[in-house]
Scaffold this active site. Structure first.
Site, PDB file in Angstrom:
ATOM      1  CG  MET A  40     -67.493 -52.712 -91.208  1.00  0.00           C
ATOM      2  SD  MET A  40     -65.874 -52.198 -90.660  1.00  0.00           S
ATOM      3  CE  MET A  40     -65.170 -53.727 -90.115  1.00  0.00           C
ATOM      4  N   GLY A  71     -69.631 -59.818 -90.814  1.00  0.00           N
ATOM      5  CA  GLY A  71     -70.746 -59.352 -91.643  1.00  0.00           C
ATOM      6  C   GLY A  71     -71.155 -57.905 -91.444  1.00  0.00           C
ATOM      7  CB  SER A 100     -71.092 -51.951 -48.232  1.00  0.00           C
ATOM      8  OG  SER A 100     -71.549 -52.543 -49.417  1.00  0.00           O
ATOM      9  CB  CYS A 141     -73.555 -53.975 -51.971  1.00  0.00           C
ATOM     10  SG  CYS A 141     -74.075 -52.407 -51.267  1.00  0.00           S
ATOM     11  CG  HIS A 191     -75.403 -62.236 -90.791  1.00  0.00           C
ATOM     12  ND1 HIS A 191     -76.588 -61.916 -90.164  1.00  0.00           N
ATOM     13  CD2 HIS A 191     -74.537 -61.253 -90.466  1.00  0.00           C
ATOM     14  CE1 HIS A 191     -76.441 -60.784 -89.516  1.00  0.00           C
ATOM     15  NE2 HIS A 191     -75.209 -60.353 -89.692  1.00  0.00           N
ATOM     16  NE  ARG A 208     -61.881 -60.985 -98.203  1.00  0.00           N
ATOM     17  CZ  ARG A 208     -61.814 -62.211 -97.692  1.00  0.00           C
ATOM     18  NH1 ARG A 208     -62.923 -62.860 -97.406  1.00  0.00           N
ATOM     19  NH2 ARG A 208     -60.663 -62.795 -97.469  1.00  0.00           N
TER      20      ARG A 208
END
Length: 889
Positions: free
Chosen positions: A108, A106, A775, A842, A466, A97
């Site tokens: 790989m 889920g 700003s 901003c 999954h 695994r």
């Protein structure tokens, strides 16, 4: 000394530890840790992430000495289990695994039951006395290996399985007899040879290294790459590979496999929560192949189906273990377990994926329980997750046409047109459509469509399938295991009862109740109360950076204030010019032949602008408001259609042709770099004079008549040369002081500029002589630094990100090396001239977490973002302060 590539764990001892995630991956580190604290973990070993790195660096070749290390560790497992790998009489079977340092559920590959062949299957029959179990394991192994290692389409062997069930008149795999499964092994092997032109590998060593290569190879599969991009996981981290002795949940009715969470991952409720299947293997639960049963009896729909009732001893042991794990890790755990003939084994633990509301509840509850501190609680909630909570939910008073009900797998509300494939969902999202992805069950290959869809509906699978796990991680609404619906991919439709819902029809999902509704259902706004309000109070206690909002209307200002905005960092006055009752006056001003004509038109706009500012100042009572004077080029406001031109000509008492000539004269080849911003104020000073007058009259009126305390901040855009600001500041001061004198009230105001050109940042020491604040307009600063048009770059920017030319879209997350460096230079130079200068940003980056953390790091005073991103920016600012405190910034 030679590098160590393999770490062993088993029988209460482990070479690795829980804090070695970078080397052993999350799964390997936690298997070592669980072994060390005395939990029942099948023995095994972990090949490190460094092997993965070497594997890709050396053209998929393994480092020297790895095979010998694997053989030595395999011998240790054999000794502990009293079995031999590949032995025909007493075979050891293993699982192979993956395990990256960041959880990628889920994404790989996994191979179970490895080591089975025509000889060892006989050994398994002798040992277990159960041919059905042995052949079930063998057919599972061939299915997995064919798909994962050899790249065969999984549907091919799945079809043979379905045909066998149909032939025998059964619905579940568990109902097939030993002879059926034995026959299926032969059918599978024949199909394998037919498809791939060679025999299925019988040599266990060949099988083992094939699986190891496949797991390392899966680090670069499309779904893993997509998941990494969505979750900002670097490709160079690599995955570890875990090889572990098999334990079997499919040996009969005293065996089971399951997935559980120490708390509810959808709501955060402090209740042990999970699902299991009797006589099954782990993949059956997470893949959603069979809909599993709940672990606790109060969640069971049918009596005597829960683990608590079916296997009470194993249940009690599991409850104790989950308590141990949560106390040990001090976080909600996602665990996998197998019960083999009544004996419980732990196969995995990891910090569980959770929704935003669950993350907040769990963090707040764990503080109350004394498990974690307030600071740790704040760091447990990811800023980006808050986005899930800040958008509307279904209106509880609205009419709902409920057509089906499934499991409430991931909360939230989602509505959209039905599509049946991940590719369709992705394509629809690209066209700006909102869609619901409907599947029988999802697989990791669907990740791109799940990301693109508004919500996910599956006919099969449980709360730990999954679809559920990935949707919760993404913050997507999901209804799973909805057995009320029958999905027909061929006909592009699903049925619910007698109702047919076709592709393109609109449905709504409620992920909190599991309801599926026909049509669109209205939504309501979220309230920041309860645990959310509590955690945000801790956030505000720890952050240094102030958070303002970008708002152009009283309504937006009110929303932002409710979300905790500490002022307005950008109020765009041009948005006000487009209002229906004033656009004609604006056009009259633009198209006037002389200054007097412009002034006449501006006198009509003045009272309207003043009303706008009165509304915004009232909403932001006592908080700073930065108002940007007119920025866009004038051609954006003029009509281009013949009908509109004729109407305006009639009002202005000129011929349509005269007007058309004037409109044509405003045309620019590159308006973004043309006659806009402060350049308008220099050439048409009367425009900025009117705006400053409207701002100051509104402020003076509220101070005089309503007792307000207001400090308006007047921002002059697109300055590239200090002299521009010097001239415009002088004009603004003249007008502002005149208004203050007329009203006879003292009002303090500030005049500053927006730094959105590289030259302004590089000469910020000169610009600061005439500015009380900067700003940084990072939207335009990104455009002018990269030489990119934001409106046109969408055609190729996704390709650049996909090819990893750019790590991320620079309009989404601030480019810290280039644009960020200009911001840092601008700050330093500005402070050299004026130490107390106020500094903020901003652009849209003001609400993006990594950009906010950067702004904290370089010492800005505030960030400003859209109203719905204010809580996200507040949390990111707190993360920045706490990470700095820990020396991790």
């Amino acid at each position: 000394m030679a590098a160590k590539y393999v770490y062993f764990f088993g029988e209460g001892k482990a070479e690795g530890k829980g804090d070695m995630k970078n080397l052993l991956g999350g799964k390997g580190a936690n298997l070592a840790e669980m072994t060390s604290i005395g939990l029942p973990v099948p023995p095994g070993f972990t090949m490190t992430t460094e092997v993965c790195t070497e594997f890709y660096k050396n053209n998929r070749k393994y480092p020297e000495g790895l095979k010998e290390e694997v053989d030595q560790n395999l011998e240790k497992v054999e000794a502990l289990m009293g079995k031999r790998f590949g032995d025909s009489k007493n075979p050891l079977l293993v699982s192979v695994r993956s395990g990256a340092r960041a959880s990628m559920p889920g994404m790989m590959d996994t191979v179970l039951n490895l080591g089975l062949n025509d000889l060892t299957v006989q050994g398994m029959i002798e040992l277990s006395g159960d041919p059905r179990f042995a052949y079930d394991s063998y057919r599972r192994f061939i299915q997995m290996y064919s798909n994962v290692v050899m790249g065969m389409d999984g549907e091919i062997l799945e079809d043979i399985l379905e045909q066998m069930k149909e032939k025998r008149g059964v619905h579940q795999d568990t109902e097939l007899a030993a002879e059926d499964l034995k026959e299926m092994v032969d059918l599978f092997k024949n199909k394998f040879k037919e498809e791939l032109g060679k025999d299925f590998p019988e040599d266990p060593q060949e099988q083992l290294w094939g699986a190891i290569g496949a797991v390392f190879g899966s680090w670069m599969n499309p779904r893993a790459i997509t998941y990494r991009k969505l979750n900002n996981i670097p490709a160079e981290w690599g995955t570890a590979v875990n090889i572990q002795s098999m334990v079997f949940g499919n040996m009969g009715n005293d065996c089971a496999t399951g997935v559980a969470f120490t708390r509810n991952p959808s709501t955060g409720e402090h209740l042990f929560y999970g699902e299991f299947l009797v006589n099954a293997q782990g993949e059956d639960v997470v893949a959603g192949i069979r809909t599993p049963q709940p672990i606790r009896k109060e969640r069971a729909a049918v009596p005597n189906t829960s683990l608590e009732e079916v296997m009470p001893e194993s249940y009690k042991q599991l409850v104790k273990i989950q308590e141990t794990l949560e106390k040990h890790y001090r976080d909600m755990q996602d665990i996998e377990f197998t019960i083999e003939t009544g004996k419980l084994y732990m196969l995995q633990t990891r910090n569980g994926k959770r929704t935003a509301s669950a993350a907040i509840k769990i963090a707040v509850d764990m503080v109350k329980e004394g498990l974690i501190t307030e600071k740790e609680a704040v760091l447990r909630v990811e800023p980006q997750q808050l986005d899930q909570l800040l958008h509307p939910s279904l209106d509880p008073t609205a009419k709902r046409d409920v057509i089906a009900k499934g499991l409430p797998a991931s909360p939230g509300a989602a509505g959209g047109e039905v599509v049946f494939t991940a590719d369709e969902a992705e394509e629809a999202a690209r066209l700006g459509l909102k869609v619901i992805l409907v599947r029988v069950e999802t697989s990791p290959e669907d990740i791109h469509g799940m990301h693109a869809a508004q919500g996910i509906l599956t006919a099969r699978g449980g709360m730990t399938s999954h679809a559920a796990v990935v949707a919760r991680g993404m913050g997507k609404c999901c209804v799973a295991g909805c057995s009320d619906i029958k999905v027909d991919y061929k006909a592009q439709q699903f049925t619910a009862g007698g109702l047919v819902i076709k592709k393109g029809d609109t449905i709504t999902l409620d992920g909190s109740t599991g309801e599926v509704m026909k049509g669109a259902v209205p939504t309501v706004q979220t309230e920041m109360t309860g645990d959310f309000a509590r955690i945000m109070s801790w956030v505000d206690k720890f952050r240094r950076l102030k958070v303002r909002t970008n708002a152009d209307t009283p309504h937006d200002s009110a929303v932002a204030r409710k979300f905790g905005a500490e002022g307005i960092g950008l109020c765009r006055t041009e948005h006000m010019f487009f209002e229906g009752d004033r656009i004609m006056a604006v056009r009259e001003m633009i198209l006037a032949e002389d200054k007097e004509g412009r002034k006449r038109a501006l006198s009509k706009i003045l009272p309207m602008q003043k009303e706008d500012f009165l509304g915004i100042f009232r909403e932001m009572k006592g908080l700073p408001v930065t108002i940007r004077l007119l920025d866009p080029p004038l051609h954006e406001f003029v009509p281009h259609g013949e009908k509109e031109l004729d109407e305006l000509a009639r009002i202005m008492k000129v011929t349509p042709q005269t007007l058309k000539n004037k409109v044509d004269s405003l045309h620019e080849f590159n308006p973004m770099l043309g006659h806009r911003g402060c350049r308008l104020g220099i050439t048409f000073p009367e425009i900025y004079d009117m705006q400053v007058q409207a701002i100051m009259e509104a402020a003076c009126e509220l101070v005089k008549e309503e007792g307000f305390e207001i400090v308006p901040e007047i921002m002059i855009p697109l300055v590239g040369e200090a002299t521009e600001l010097k001239i415009l500041r002088s004009n603004a001061v003249r007008v502002a002081d005149g208004v203050i004198e007329e009203y006879g009230v003292p009002v303090t105001y500030l005049i500053g500029t927006m730094i959105e050109l590289p030259r302004a940042a590089l000469t910020a020491d000169e610009v600061a002589k005439h500015a009380q604040f900067f700003s940084f307009g990072t939207n335009d600063l990104t455009q002018t630094t990269y030489g990119l048009s934001r409106d046109d770059a969408g055609k190729f920017l996704p390709y650049y990100v996909e090819r990893e030319i750019f790590p991320v879209d620079p309009f989404v997350a601030l480019d810290q090396k280039g644009v960020g460096e200009l911001v840092r230079i601008g700050c330093e130079k500005g402070r050299q001239t004026r130490p107390a200068i106020k500094l903020g940003i901003c652009g849209e980056h003001g609400g993006e977490p990594s950009s906010v953390i950067f702004c904290h790091k370089i010492g800005l005073d505030y960030v400003s973002c859209s109203p719905f991103r204010v809580p996200i920016a507040r949390l990111a600012a707190a993360h920045a302060a706490l990470l700095e405190e820990q020396g991790k910034l």
